[in-house]
Structure formats: structure tokens, C-alpha cells
Design a protein around this motif. Sequence first.
Motif, mmCIF file in Angstrom:
data_model
loop_
_atom_site.group_PDB
_atom_site.id
_atom_site.type_symbol
_atom_site.label_atom_id
_atom_site.label_comp_id
_atom_site.label_asym_id
_atom_site.label_seq_id
_atom_site.Cartn_x
_atom_site.Cartn_y
_atom_site.Cartn_z
ATOM 1 N N ARG A 13 0.822 -1.218 0.000
ATOM 2 C CA ARG A 13 0.000 0.000 0.000
ATOM 3 C C ARG A 13 0.850 1.259 0.000
ATOM 4 O O ARG A 13 0.594 2.211 -0.724
ATOM 5 N N ASP A 14 1.859 1.294 0.845
ATOM 6 C CA ASP A 14 2.811 2.413 0.866
ATOM 7 C C ASP A 14 4.194 1.789 0.805
ATOM 8 O O ASP A 14 4.887 1.672 1.809
ATOM 9 N N LEU A 15 4.581 1.397 -0.400
ATOM 10 C CA LEU A 15 5.812 0.622 -0.568
ATOM 11 C C LEU A 15 7.050 1.399 -0.163
ATOM 12 O O LEU A 15 7.986 0.840 0.406
ATOM 13 N N ASP A 16 7.059 2.700 -0.429
ATOM 14 C CA ASP A 16 8.224 3.507 -0.050
ATOM 15 C C ASP A 16 8.459 3.467 1.455
ATOM 16 O O ASP A 16 9.597 3.317 1.913
ATOM 17 N N ALA A 17 7.379 3.601 2.217
ATOM 18 C CA ALA A 17 7.510 3.557 3.673
ATOM 19 C C ALA A 17 7.923 2.167 4.145
ATOM 20 O O ALA A 17 8.739 2.027 5.065
ATOM 21 N N LEU A 128 17.437 -4.342 -1.313
ATOM 22 C CA LEU A 128 16.429 -3.913 -0.348
ATOM 23 C C LEU A 128 15.079 -4.554 -0.667
ATOM 24 O O LEU A 128 14.407 -5.092 0.217
ATOM 25 N N ARG A 129 14.699 -4.506 -1.937
ATOM 26 C CA ARG A 129 13.416 -5.092 -2.334
ATOM 27 C C ARG A 129 13.435 -6.607 -2.155
ATOM 28 O O ARG A 129 12.458 -7.205 -1.692
ATOM 29 N N GLN A 130 14.553 -7.224 -2.487
ATOM 30 C CA GLN A 130 14.669 -8.670 -2.330
ATOM 31 C C GLN A 130 14.585 -9.067 -0.862
ATOM 32 O O GLN A 130 13.968 -10.086 -0.517
#
Length: 258
Positions: A13-17, A128-130
Amino acid sequence: MTSTFTSYSLLARDLDATLARKAAQPDVARETAYYKAKIGDVKSIDDFLGDRRLYTYAMKAYGLEDMTYAKAFMRKVLTEGVTDGKAFANRLADDRYVAFAKAFDFNTYGAFTTTLPAATSETTTAYLRQSLETDAGSEDSGVRLALYFARKAPTVSSGYGVLGDPALSQVVKTVLGLPDSSSADGIASQAAIIEKRVDLASFKDPDKLQRFVQRFTAIWDAQNNAASAPVLNLFADSSTQGLDASLLLSLQRIRTGN
């Protein structure tokens, strides 16, 4: 048990956070700081493979953590690069090796490889995403698959692109109801089925991508997480594998009120 789609939505929903919180975790922050500080000192494939901490970080960033032990194999991937169509990475069925070889293309850029964005900022972003996806998968592998699919699917334009990525392939085959035995079919046949039944271009539309992810998670829960879809307990004596995908999605919507 929380449904797979709900767990996925809480993170996406708020991927950056969500990513900012992940980046602040001590282990992630520590490994990223080391990578940023040391990667510029790497001038060759030998340097790269010689620093296990750097190499492990990079392998995880590109979803190849399970192959970290296979240094001889990865040396061949890096040594041959990607320029030649017959290069080792280009002949592998898994496109993650191509992505890795492109990011660390010593064959083309030599000592300058580790100064380029692909090996620096793009790799730390990928790590980071992984890390987020891997940790999510420790509780529900369906969430990891959904997060990965949402990230990668918009970049795929053919059935071959889907089949060349094990995670994308698993999501699409789950939605289409293709059995594991389909992997024994000819690649061309599988690619044709996917291109006929899935509008790959629609994944560039966030709303359509989201609907496909929701469809996947509904089917995933029905097949793997019965506790998260209690209405399916009515079918306890039947295999959910045989339920039509549209019915499974309808059941999911009834349960969630959507």
C-alpha cells in the motif's frame, strides 16, 4: 490467519515507507553500508568473487542467493558476459542470470564496471526489495510471489519472458491452472498458451496488475492456506485444485466483502 492478499496489501500500500523501514533494520543497513563502501574497490571478477560478503550481497540482490555456493558456475556467467548470444548466461533458462551478468559486466566494462549504476545504486535498491520479499515469504510464500510479480510483471512482454523467470511462471501457471507437468511440454507450446490466455501488456496498468495479483492470491490461499479461506472448508473432501479460478476469486471476494 490473514489472507495472502491482505498481507500483500499491507506491505504494498505504501511501498516507499515499507522499504524505508526495511532499510533501517540493523542487518540490512549494515550489509548495505559495507557494499557501498567496498564495491568501488572491485576491479575484476577475481576481486568480486574473492570478497564473499560483497558477492553474497549481490547474489541476493538478484534473487540468486541459493546459488551463492556455486562460484565456478557464476564465474562462467560473469566471464562470458551477455554480448554474445551464445554466452553461458544467455543459454540458461532463468533470466536472473542474464540480469546479474548485465549488472556486473566485467567482460564489457572491465575495471569501470563497479562504478556504474547497475552495480551500485541499482544493486542496493534490488537488495532492499529482495530482502523485503524474502522476509515476507518466510511467513507466506504467496506474499513473496505476489510482491515479486507486482515488481517484475510490467517488464515482461512475451510468454518466453514469463517462462524464463521461475517466480513469474509460478504465479501465471497458478492463475491459469496449468499443472506442474506442463513444464515438460515444449517451451514454444507453453509460451503460446500464456500469450493466448494472459494479456501481458495489461500488467503495465496498475489496476489490471492489481486485479491479477488478487486473483492469484485467492487461488493461492485456496490451494495452500485453507485457514485463511474458511469458506473452502466446505470442500474439505474435494481437491481445490479442481475449482475454477473465477469461482475461487468470487469466494475470496465474498469473504472479504469486496
